[in-house]
Design a protein around this motif. Structure first.
Motif, mmCIF file in Angstrom:
data_model
loop_
_atom_site.group_PDB
_atom_site.id
_atom_site.type_symbol
_atom_site.label_atom_id
_atom_site.label_comp_id
_atom_site.label_asym_id
_atom_site.label_seq_id
_atom_site.Cartn_x
_atom_site.Cartn_y
_atom_site.Cartn_z
ATOM 1 N N GLU A 27 0.851 -1.187 0.000
ATOM 2 C CA GLU A 27 0.000 0.000 0.000
ATOM 3 C C GLU A 27 0.888 1.240 0.000
ATOM 4 O O GLU A 27 1.998 1.232 0.527
ATOM 5 C CB GLU A 27 -0.955 0.014 1.193
ATOM 6 C CG GLU A 27 -0.289 0.123 2.535
ATOM 7 C CD GLU A 27 -1.291 0.043 3.685
ATOM 8 O OE1 GLU A 27 -2.434 -0.366 3.467
ATOM 9 O OE2 GLU A 27 -0.909 0.389 4.815
ATOM 10 N N ILE A 28 0.366 2.295 -0.630
ATOM 11 C CA ILE A 28 1.082 3.564 -0.642
ATOM 12 C C ILE A 28 0.270 4.557 0.169
ATOM 13 O O ILE A 28 -0.859 4.892 -0.183
ATOM 14 C CB ILE A 28 1.311 4.048 -2.082
ATOM 15 C CG1 ILE A 28 2.213 3.032 -2.795
ATOM 16 C CG2 ILE A 28 1.949 5.440 -2.075
ATOM 17 C CD1 ILE A 28 2.552 3.361 -4.206
ATOM 18 N N ASN A 29 0.835 4.961 1.275
ATOM 19 C CA ASN A 29 0.159 5.902 2.172
ATOM 20 C C ASN A 29 0.718 7.300 1.959
ATOM 21 O O ASN A 29 1.937 7.482 1.874
ATOM 22 C CB ASN A 29 0.359 5.484 3.629
ATOM 23 C CG ASN A 29 -0.368 4.188 3.939
ATOM 24 O OD1 ASN A 29 -1.437 3.924 3.392
ATOM 25 N ND2 ASN A 29 0.223 3.369 4.780
ATOM 26 N N THR A 30 -0.164 8.272 1.870
ATOM 27 C CA THR A 30 0.293 9.655 1.679
ATOM 28 C C THR A 30 -0.268 10.530 2.789
ATOM 29 O O THR A 30 -1.415 10.362 3.210
ATOM 30 C CB THR A 30 -0.181 10.218 0.323
ATOM 31 O OG1 THR A 30 -1.593 10.383 0.367
ATOM 32 C CG2 THR A 30 0.176 9.300 -0.825
ATOM 33 N N THR A 31 0.549 11.438 3.258
ATOM 34 C CA THR A 31 0.073 12.353 4.294
ATOM 35 C C THR A 31 0.871 13.653 4.258
ATOM 36 O O THR A 31 2.039 13.648 3.868
ATOM 37 C CB THR A 31 0.158 11.701 5.695
ATOM 38 O OG1 THR A 31 -0.470 12.553 6.643
ATOM 39 C CG2 THR A 31 1.591 11.443 6.120
ATOM 40 N N GLY A 32 0.227 14.736 4.681
ATOM 41 C CA GLY A 32 0.927 16.003 4.820
ATOM 42 C C GLY A 32 1.564 16.074 6.196
ATOM 43 O O GLY A 32 1.013 15.571 7.177
ATOM 44 N N ILE A 33 2.736 16.684 6.263
ATOM 45 C CA ILE A 33 3.423 16.855 7.544
ATOM 46 C C ILE A 33 3.635 18.348 7.763
ATOM 47 O O ILE A 33 4.308 19.016 6.967
ATOM 48 C CB ILE A 33 4.795 16.125 7.537
ATOM 49 C CG1 ILE A 33 4.599 14.624 7.322
ATOM 50 C CG2 ILE A 33 5.570 16.398 8.827
ATOM 51 C CD1 ILE A 33 3.901 13.887 8.444
ATOM 52 N N ILE A 257 4.769 1.766 1.414
ATOM 53 C CA ILE A 257 5.616 2.869 0.950
ATOM 54 C C ILE A 257 4.870 4.134 1.359
ATOM 55 O O ILE A 257 3.651 4.209 1.206
ATOM 56 C CB ILE A 257 5.792 2.826 -0.590
ATOM 57 C CG1 ILE A 257 6.602 1.578 -0.998
ATOM 58 C CG2 ILE A 257 6.462 4.105 -1.099
ATOM 59 C CD1 ILE A 257 6.516 1.266 -2.478
ATOM 60 N N THR A 258 5.581 5.098 1.910
ATOM 61 C CA THR A 258 4.904 6.321 2.372
ATOM 62 C C THR A 258 5.393 7.521 1.586
ATOM 63 O O THR A 258 6.585 7.630 1.280
ATOM 64 C CB THR A 258 5.182 6.574 3.870
ATOM 65 O OG1 THR A 258 5.143 5.325 4.561
ATOM 66 C CG2 THR A 258 4.150 7.501 4.474
ATOM 67 N N LEU A 259 4.465 8.404 1.276
ATOM 68 C CA LEU A 259 4.837 9.660 0.618
ATOM 69 C C LEU A 259 4.369 10.827 1.490
ATOM 70 O O LEU A 259 3.170 10.999 1.734
ATOM 71 C CB LEU A 259 4.199 9.766 -0.761
ATOM 72 C CG LEU A 259 4.657 10.999 -1.561
ATOM 73 C CD1 LEU A 259 6.104 10.818 -2.036
ATOM 74 C CD2 LEU A 259 3.743 11.252 -2.757
ATOM 75 N N PHE A 260 5.334 11.589 1.981
ATOM 76 C CA PHE A 260 5.032 12.763 2.806
ATOM 77 C C PHE A 260 5.113 14.025 1.948
ATOM 78 O O PHE A 260 5.968 14.128 1.067
ATOM 79 C CB PHE A 260 6.049 12.925 3.942
ATOM 80 C CG PHE A 260 6.218 11.688 4.778
ATOM 81 C CD1 PHE A 260 5.245 11.314 5.688
ATOM 82 C CD2 PHE A 260 7.349 10.895 4.655
ATOM 83 C CE1 PHE A 260 5.392 10.174 6.464
ATOM 84 C CE2 PHE A 260 7.506 9.753 5.418
ATOM 85 C CZ PHE A 260 6.533 9.391 6.323
ATOM 86 N N THR A 261 4.244 14.976 2.245
ATOM 87 C CA THR A 261 4.346 16.300 1.632
ATOM 88 C C THR A 261 4.513 17.316 2.756
ATOM 89 O O THR A 261 3.670 17.388 3.665
ATOM 90 C CB THR A 261 3.074 16.628 0.814
ATOM 91 O OG1 THR A 261 2.898 15.608 -0.173
ATOM 92 C CG2 THR A 261 3.209 17.977 0.122
ATOM 93 N N LEU A 262 5.603 18.067 2.713
ATOM 94 C CA LEU A 262 5.857 19.043 3.780
ATOM 95 C C LEU A 262 4.995 20.279 3.578
ATOM 96 O O LEU A 262 4.859 20.798 2.467
ATOM 97 C CB LEU A 262 7.341 19.442 3.809
ATOM 98 C CG LEU A 262 8.341 18.312 4.032
ATOM 99 C CD1 LEU A 262 9.741 18.895 4.271
ATOM 100 C CD2 LEU A 262 7.940 17.418 5.201
ATOM 101 N N GLN A 263 4.422 20.729 4.695
ATOM 102 C CA GLN A 263 3.553 21.908 4.669
ATOM 103 C C GLN A 263 3.995 22.843 5.785
ATOM 104 O O GLN A 263 4.159 22.418 6.930
ATOM 105 C CB GLN A 263 2.094 21.490 4.882
ATOM 106 C CG GLN A 263 1.602 20.508 3.819
ATOM 107 C CD GLN A 263 0.335 19.774 4.222
ATOM 108 O OE1 GLN A 263 -0.066 19.797 5.375
ATOM 109 N NE2 GLN A 263 -0.287 19.116 3.272
ATOM 110 N N GLY A 264 4.170 24.103 5.455
ATOM 111 C CA GLY A 264 4.664 25.058 6.448
ATOM 112 C C GLY A 264 3.594 25.539 7.414
ATOM 113 O O GLY A 264 2.428 25.683 7.058
#
Ligand SMILES: [Fe+2]
Length: 292
Positions: A27-33, A257-264
């Motif tokens: 599975e591919i998990n995505t989340t904003g950090i 597999i994880t995909l993070f997106t950085l958010q300020g």
């Protein structure tokens, strides 16, 4: 008789699923950090995390190759590998490194060592594959005049974690930390690390409905089994890994597999779940998007 037969078929089905199907069902998990004070040019930066590959006779090379293709399809800015590349035999190290050499990230591939990794040999082989291995050290990632820090610590069980040395020379800019073992969170929160990416647990490899994993090999037990956690000003993600060790099964703990997106976030620290965009934000797997 019919009941016994039905029970036998059920056990066989669960056994077959957990041995043959789920360990290959990525599975591919995505989340904003959310990161406080994230420099503008790093807004939206994507990080793909792969952990605990454990290449062995139970985790074949073709499967590793398939995972590498999945990661590359995400077009991440950076890729991080959080340890445990092989299981038991060193003969698997060069093949797994050859597969990992195909990883494509715009701004680099970074790695730390796990408790199954022999230090010198792993550093040498991964470095040859174009992967920057961080052992109690950090690198500075620049986008023009903006920058942040990517740090990595030695493994807590096999090596010696020296967070002071790792962060020596960093300033107030965001600090992302790679650590194989999630128990590092205790030190990371005291050092004001912004975001820790860890692995090691495999999510327990086996989990039961309404109960979760019975055991996880950390000092903190099942507390940091998998998913997102918040401790002080520090966020941590614990990845369930790709491979298996000890016993070659997964049950209700799919490879990840994880995909993070950085958010300020400006001028204030993370204050909890309302800032998160992902559905599950207090532990447990995050699964905004799942590809199979
Ligand atoms: Fe592992």
């Amino acid at each position: 008789m019919r009941g016994v037969l039905g029970c036998g078929v059920g056990v066989f089905s669960v056994g077959g699923y957990s041995r043959l199907l789920e360990p290959r069902w990525v599975e591919i998990n995505t989340t904003g950090i959310k990161i406080t004070g994230l420099p503008k040019r790093f807004e939206g930066m994507t990080i793909a995390q792969v952990s605990d590959i454990h290449h062995s006779k139970y985790v074949p090379r073709e499967f590793v190759r398939r995972c590498v293709l999945k990661v590359n399809a995400l077009s991440p800015d950076i890729i991080v590998l959080t340890g445990d590349y092989i299981y038991r035999s060193g003969e698997f190290l060069i093949p797994v490194a050859e597969e990992l050499s195909e990883l494509q990230a715009k701004e680099g591939v970074f790695a730390v060592l796990g408790n199954h990794d022999e230090k010198d040999q792993t550093i040498q082989v991964l470095s040859k594959a174009g992967i920057r291995v961080l052992v109690n050290e950090h690198v500075t990632l620049y986008r023009k005049s903006d920058y942040l820090f990517i740090a990595g610590v030695d493994d807590l069980l096999r090596g010696r974690v020296d967070l002071r040395r790792t962060l020596n020379g960093t300033d107030e800019k965001p600090k992302l930390l790679l650590a194989h073992n999630p128990d590092v969170i205790e030190m990371a929160k005291d050092a004001d690390v912004d975001f820790v990416m860890a692995g090691h647990t495999h999510g327990g490899q086996v989990s039961f409905p309404f109960y979760g994993p019975p055991a996880v090999p950390t000092r903190s037990g099942v507390r940091y089994a998998a998913g997102l956690f918040y401790e002080g000003n520090t966020t941590m993600y614990v990845n369930k890994g790709i491979g298996v060790s000890w016993f070659p099964v997964r049950f209700l703990v799919r490879p990840e597999i994880t995909l993070f997106t950085l958010q300020g976030v400006r001028n204030r620290r993370y204050d909890g779940s309302e800032e998160l965009t992902s559905e599950n934000c207090s532990g447990g797997p995050v699964s905004d998007v799942i590809h199979t």
